[in-house]
Design an enzyme around this catalytic site. Sequence first.
Site, short mmCIF file in Angstrom:
data_model
loop_
_atom_site.label_atom_id
_atom_site.label_comp_id
_atom_site.label_asym_id
_atom_site.label_seq_id
_atom_site.Cartn_x
_atom_site.Cartn_y
_atom_site.Cartn_z
N TYR A 298 -50.72 47.08 162.96
CA TYR A 298 -51.68 48.19 163.12
C TYR A 298 -53.11 47.64 163.16
O TYR A 298 -53.90 48.01 164.05
CB TYR A 298 -51.53 49.20 161.97
CG TYR A 298 -52.55 50.31 162.01
CD1 TYR A 298 -52.50 51.31 162.99
CD2 TYR A 298 -53.59 50.38 161.06
CE1 TYR A 298 -53.45 52.33 163.04
CE2 TYR A 298 -54.53 51.41 161.10
CZ TYR A 298 -54.46 52.38 162.09
OH TYR A 298 -55.40 53.39 162.14
N SER B 214 -60.43 51.44 163.30
CA SER B 214 -60.06 51.66 161.89
C SER B 214 -60.62 50.52 161.06
O SER B 214 -60.85 49.42 161.58
CB SER B 214 -58.53 51.66 161.76
OG SER B 214 -58.15 51.61 160.40
N1 NAD Z 1 -56.62 59.40 159.06
C1 NAD Z 1 -57.20 58.27 158.71
O1 NAD Z 1 -57.50 58.03 157.53
C2 NAD Z 1 -57.57 57.25 159.77
C3 NAD Z 1 -58.28 56.12 159.38
C4 NAD Z 1 -58.64 55.18 160.33
C5 NAD Z 1 -58.30 55.38 161.67
N2 NAD Z 1 -57.60 56.48 162.03
C6 NAD Z 1 -57.29 56.65 163.46
O2 NAD Z 1 -57.78 57.91 163.90
C7 NAD Z 1 -56.96 58.41 164.95
C8 NAD Z 1 -56.50 59.82 164.62
O3 NAD Z 1 -55.95 59.82 163.34
P1 NAD Z 1 -55.42 61.18 162.67
O4 NAD Z 1 -55.25 60.89 161.22
O5 NAD Z 1 -56.24 62.32 163.11
O6 NAD Z 1 -53.97 61.24 163.35
P2 NAD Z 1 -52.89 62.41 163.40
O7 NAD Z 1 -51.56 61.76 163.26
O8 NAD Z 1 -53.26 63.52 162.47
O9 NAD Z 1 -53.04 62.97 164.89
C9 NAD Z 1 -52.81 62.14 165.99
C10 NAD Z 1 -52.68 62.99 167.24
O10 NAD Z 1 -52.43 62.10 168.32
C11 NAD Z 1 -51.33 62.58 169.07
N3 NAD Z 1 -50.67 61.45 169.71
C12 NAD Z 1 -49.92 60.46 169.11
N4 NAD Z 1 -49.46 59.61 170.03
C13 NAD Z 1 -49.93 60.04 171.23
C14 NAD Z 1 -49.81 59.57 172.56
N5 NAD Z 1 -49.03 58.51 172.85
N6 NAD Z 1 -50.45 60.24 173.54
C15 NAD Z 1 -51.19 61.35 173.26
N7 NAD Z 1 -51.32 61.86 172.02
C16 NAD Z 1 -50.70 61.21 171.02
C17 NAD Z 1 -50.44 63.27 168.05
O11 NAD Z 1 -49.53 64.18 168.66
C18 NAD Z 1 -51.49 63.97 167.19
O12 NAD Z 1 -51.86 65.22 167.73
C19 NAD Z 1 -55.83 57.41 165.13
O13 NAD Z 1 -56.14 56.54 166.20
C20 NAD Z 1 -55.81 56.65 163.80
O14 NAD Z 1 -55.29 55.35 163.94
C21 NAD Z 1 -57.21 57.43 161.11
#
Ligand code: NAD
Length: 255
Positions: free
Chosen positions: A159, A149
């Site tokens: 985080y 991230s």
């Molecule tokens: N959305 C953003 O703007 C953004 C920005 C930077 C980084 N990220 C990173 O991208 C990744 C995905 O983000 P997103 O927005 O798609 O998230 P999201 O919350 O939409 O989806 C996350 C998925 O991971 C699953 N999950 C959570 N904990 C888990 C575990 N312990 N074991 C297995 N599955 C698990 C959840 O059930 C869900 O299906 C994350 O690592 C997040 O930190 C997101």
Amino acid sequence: MADARTETTTRVAFITGGAVGFGRAFATALAADGVAVVLADVDFEAAEATAKELAATGARALAVRCDVADEHAVDAAVATAIETFGGVDILINNAGKHLLKYNQPFTVLERSEVRALFDVNVIGVVNCSVACRESMAARGGGSIVNISSMAGHLASSPYGVSKLAVRGLTVAFATEFAPDKIRVNAISPGLMATENAMAELPAEMVTSMINERQLIHRQGTMDDIVNAMLFLCSAQSSFITGETLRVTGGIPLYL
Ligand SMILES: NC(=O)c1ccc[n+]([C@@H]2O[C@H](COP(=O)([O-])OP(=O)(O)OC[C@H]3O[C@@H](n4cnc5c(N)ncnc54)[C@H](O)[C@@H]3O)[C@@H](O)[C@H]2O)c1
């Protein structure tokens, strides 16, 4: 020049957090390239619904219940993937905890919450990388893409530190797995329009990020991250390992 489609045909991808958000978008894009996809998610029902949607389009898709923080659950999920599709070529370490509460100072966030955050965002990457290595190596190599991230370049919160650790693990595993021809890279997304992120973040925070911090003044999309993932899994990036690609619309990040 080989493209993602050429290199990924008939391969198998293990995607953590594959039920929704980035994970679902990664699975959809890889499945469209002919890759068999395994959606490993703690939310099995949602993963199964996504797998069924993909299967209805002719894709080979499997949902497995898996908490990435649980080493034994990861080993079992990877074994199921290998049993079903014959092996693993691509690992996308995407599952992560990212609620706003994890951006509170260490002095405020409960220690049990810090531990749970690191168990998923950091140890989860270790568990899945180690579990997939043997199969990837046996198939002549592969590609691991870790989702860090922009917060991992600021490291000013629990985080952010967890995502800085993901960048460190990217270098460590790139080094450790190089003899097995496994490349390991990371993507640092900026603020992206996933459903969960948009549902949680205040609208004014999103607007100020786009207009005041990004150099490119538009909302980051799923496709922006999916395209980076496809590049890092393709032959086009065959000389790249241990790197983190920032996809932020140009937010200045210094770490
Ligand atoms: N959305 C953003 O703007 C953004 C920005 C930077 C980084 N990220 C990173 O991208 C990744 C995905 O983000 P997103 O927005 O798609 O998230 P999201 O919350 O939409 O989806 C996350 C998925 O991971 C699953 N999950 C959570 N904990 C888990 C575990 N312990 N074991 C297995 N599955 C698990 C959840 O059930 C869900 O299906 C994350 O690592 C997040 O930190 C997101």
